[in-house]
Design a protein around this motif. Structure first.
Motif, PDB file in Angstrom:
ATOM      1  N   MET A 163       3.053 -14.959   1.466  1.00 47.52           N
ATOM      2  CA  MET A 163       2.404 -13.698   1.843  1.00 47.52           C
ATOM      3  C   MET A 163       3.301 -12.925   2.806  1.00 47.52           C
ATOM      4  SD  MET A 163      -0.116 -11.651   1.417  1.00 47.52           S
ATOM      5  CE  MET A 163      -1.519 -12.526   0.717  1.00 47.52           C
ATOM      6  N   ASN A 164       4.340 -12.271   2.241  1.00 49.49           N
ATOM      7  CA  ASN A 164       5.242 -11.495   3.087  1.00 49.49           C
ATOM      8  C   ASN A 164       4.674 -10.103   3.349  1.00 49.49           C
ATOM      9  OD1 ASN A 164       5.758  -9.960   0.773  1.00 49.49           O
ATOM     10  ND2 ASN A 164       7.557 -11.174   0.233  1.00 49.49           N
ATOM     11  N   THR A 165       5.416  -9.313   4.101  1.00 47.26           N
ATOM     12  CA  THR A 165       4.924  -7.997   4.506  1.00 47.26           C
ATOM     13  C   THR A 165       4.690  -7.088   3.315  1.00 47.26           C
ATOM     14  OG1 THR A 165       6.139  -8.186   6.586  1.00 47.26           O
ATOM     15  CG2 THR A 165       5.416  -5.981   5.945  1.00 47.26           C
ATOM     16  N   TYR A 172       0.695  -4.188  -0.215  1.00 47.73           N
ATOM     17  CA  TYR A 172       0.095  -3.852  -1.503  1.00 47.73           C
ATOM     18  C   TYR A 172      -1.369  -4.283  -1.559  1.00 47.73           C
ATOM     19  CZ  TYR A 172       4.217  -2.161  -3.962  1.00 47.73           C
ATOM     20  OH  TYR A 172       5.278  -1.396  -4.374  1.00 47.73           O
ATOM     21  N   MET A 173      -1.712  -5.318  -0.858  1.00 49.36           N
ATOM     22  CA  MET A 173      -3.102  -5.787  -0.887  1.00 49.36           C
ATOM     23  C   MET A 173      -3.994  -4.929  -0.004  1.00 49.36           C
ATOM     24  SD  MET A 173      -4.684  -9.584  -0.207  1.00 49.36           S
ATOM     25  CE  MET A 173      -4.215 -10.169  -1.833  1.00 49.36           C
ATOM     26  N   PHE A 174      -3.525  -4.568   1.189  1.00 50.63           N
ATOM     27  CA  PHE A 174      -4.362  -3.849   2.151  1.00 50.63           C
ATOM     28  C   PHE A 174      -3.921  -2.406   2.397  1.00 50.63           C
ATOM     29  CE2 PHE A 174      -4.686  -8.381   3.266  1.00 50.63           C
ATOM     30  CZ  PHE A 174      -6.044  -8.551   3.115  1.00 50.63           C
ATOM     31  N   GLY A 175      -2.736  -2.031   1.919  1.00 50.41           N
ATOM     32  CA  GLY A 175      -2.269  -0.665   2.070  1.00 50.41           C
ATOM     33  C   GLY A 175      -1.556  -0.421   3.388  1.00 50.41           C
ATOM     34  N   SER A 176      -0.594   0.509   3.354  1.00 48.40           N
ATOM     35  CA  SER A 176       0.136   0.871   4.572  1.00 48.40           C
ATOM     36  C   SER A 176       0.864   2.193   4.346  1.00 48.40           C
ATOM     37  CB  SER A 176       1.157  -0.210   4.943  1.00 48.40           C
ATOM     38  OG  SER A 176       1.975   0.209   6.014  1.00 48.40           O
ATOM     39  N   VAL A 177       0.717   3.123   5.296  1.00 47.21           N
ATOM     40  CA  VAL A 177       1.418   4.406   5.185  1.00 47.21           C
ATOM     41  C   VAL A 177       2.908   4.233   5.453  1.00 47.21           C
ATOM     42  CG1 VAL A 177      -0.602   5.766   5.825  1.00 47.21           C
ATOM     43  CG2 VAL A 177       0.944   4.955   7.616  1.00 47.21           C
ATOM     44  N   LEU A 178       3.283   3.120   6.052  1.00 46.09           N
ATOM     45  CA  LEU A 178       4.694   2.882   6.363  1.00 46.09           C
ATOM     46  C   LEU A 178       5.458   2.299   5.181  1.00 46.09           C
ATOM     47  CD1 LEU A 178       4.257   1.252   9.889  1.00 46.09           C
ATOM     48  CD2 LEU A 178       4.888   3.615   9.384  1.00 46.09           C
ATOM     49  N   GLY A 203      -1.575   4.687  -6.084  1.00 42.07           N
ATOM     50  CA  GLY A 203      -2.328   4.679  -4.831  1.00 42.07           C
ATOM     51  C   GLY A 203      -2.355   3.356  -4.108  1.00 42.07           C
ATOM     52  N   MET A 204      -1.863   2.295  -4.751  1.00 42.49           N
ATOM     53  CA  MET A 204      -1.957   0.973  -4.135  1.00 42.49           C
ATOM     54  C   MET A 204      -1.093   0.826  -2.895  1.00 42.49           C
ATOM     55  SD  MET A 204      -2.220  -1.624  -7.379  1.00 42.49           S
ATOM     56  CE  MET A 204      -1.907  -3.047  -6.324  1.00 42.49           C
ATOM     57  N   ARG A 205       0.005   1.542  -2.829  1.00 43.45           N
ATOM     58  CA  ARG A 205       0.889   1.447  -1.658  1.00 43.45           C
ATOM     59  C   ARG A 205       0.153   1.837  -0.382  1.00 43.45           C
ATOM     60  NH1 ARG A 205       5.602  -1.273  -0.605  1.00 43.45           N
ATOM     61  NH2 ARG A 205       7.292  -0.716  -1.985  1.00 43.45           N
ATOM     62  N   MET A 206      -0.643   2.931  -0.458  1.00 39.09           N
ATOM     63  CA  MET A 206      -1.286   3.426   0.745  1.00 39.09           C
ATOM     64  C   MET A 206      -2.680   2.848   0.931  1.00 39.09           C
ATOM     65  SD  MET A 206      -1.947   7.325   1.988  1.00 39.09           S
ATOM     66  CE  MET A 206      -3.311   7.566   0.852  1.00 39.09           C
ATOM     67  N   MET A 207      -3.477   2.796  -0.128  1.00 43.93           N
ATOM     68  CA  MET A 207      -4.862   2.346  -0.024  1.00 43.93           C
ATOM     69  C   MET A 207      -5.003   0.831  -0.127  1.00 43.93           C
ATOM     70  SD  MET A 207      -6.755   4.971   0.504  1.00 43.93           S
ATOM     71  CE  MET A 207      -8.366   4.239   0.173  1.00 43.93           C
TER      72      MET A 207
END
Length: 275
Positions: A116-118, A123-129, A192-196
């Motif tokens: 479970m890397n960054t 992808y699982m929880f989303g991130s704007v970064l 949308g998976m990258r952010m959401m």
């Protein structure tokens, strides 16, 4: 307020997040109206799990994530329609069958390779970064294609949404347009998976349509309201995420929940006033 917004958009990652997020929110809202009315809204949740499985494999193979996820999710969306047509397996069971299998496969691949890397966590929880310039360019191109196809085939989508049997009788190729909706939904989900995140992306499909239906009474009105509301909720959600440091995906969902409550109250008050 304006100073905070200017400061927020002075960061390149926030600009990327809003550009991609707004396009994904717009595509999701437009497609969501048809999916919700056809009682097939959970396809977004199922396809997001398929996307996570594909992304896990891509991470293990060290290849471009979107290049793997997009075709895999598209094939899964078409397969869902085929299984749905089988009277032995209903639509909700077909979604559960494919989504849980894909999610399990993804988790197995992760546990046996990278862990479970960054990147997988994002992808699982989303991130704007997490979004790169390449992700933004690809997302913009594909989102524009989705929007153009939706507008071009709007009348056909409207026909099969409300009365598929009648549409078939008038010569509309319902299977073709159902497949088109499924493919456009698959592309939107992956973008949308990258952010959401895989766990929350389906909310962009379900909430704006359900919220708009509390007040609007025509298909066109629901479509327009859903599009505007989805983008607005995304902007507010990202702003909340920036100010209070909360996860972007969860913030957007909570804003959508708030909008649903407000619209429901407005609809209730209007119905009481007319009775």
């Amino acid at each position: 307020m304006m100073e905070m917004i200017i400061e927020m958009f002075s960061y390149p990652f926030m600009v990327r997040a809003f550009v991609v997020g707004a396009l994904v929110a717009l595509c999701s809202a437009l497609l969501g109206v048809s999916l919700v009315l056809k009682r097939y809204s959970m396809i977004g949740d199922g396809l997001s799990h398929v996307g996570f499985g594909a992304l896990a494999v891509a991470a293990a193979l060290n290849v471009a994530p979107l290049a793997v996820a997009v075709p895999v999710v598209i094939v899964s969306a078409v397969l869902l329609l085929r299984i749905r047509g089988n009277s032995r397996i209903k639509g909700d069971a077909a979604i559960a069958l494919i989504s849980t299998s894909s999610l399990a496969a993804g988790i197995m691949v992760i546990s046996m390779t990278t862990g479970m890397n960054t990147d997988v966590y994002n992808y699982m929880f989303g991130s704007v970064l997490a979004m790169s310039d390449e992700d933004v360019r690809l997302s913009v191109v594909m989102a524009v294609i989705v929007l153009i196809l939706f507008v071009f085939f709007y009348n056909k989508i409207f026909a099969i949404t409300f009365d598929e049997t009648f549409a078939r009788a008038t010569g509309v190729k319902a299977d073709l347009y159902n497949t088109l909706i499924a493919i456009l939904t698959a592309v939107t989900i992956v973008l949308g998976m990258r952010m959401m995140g895989a766990l929350l992306i389906s909310s962009l499909i379900i909430f704006p349509a359900l919220t708009s239906m509390r007040v609007c009474r025509t298909f066109k009105g629901v479509v327009v309201s859903s599009a505007m509301l989805s983008v607005l909720c995304l902007f507010v959600g990202i702003t909340v995420s920036y100010v209070w440091g909360t996860p972007a995906g969860a913030s957007v969902v909570m804003v959508n929940i708030g909008a649903l409550i407000i619209y429901s109250l407005i609809g209730l008050l209007r119905n009481r006033g007319e009775s």
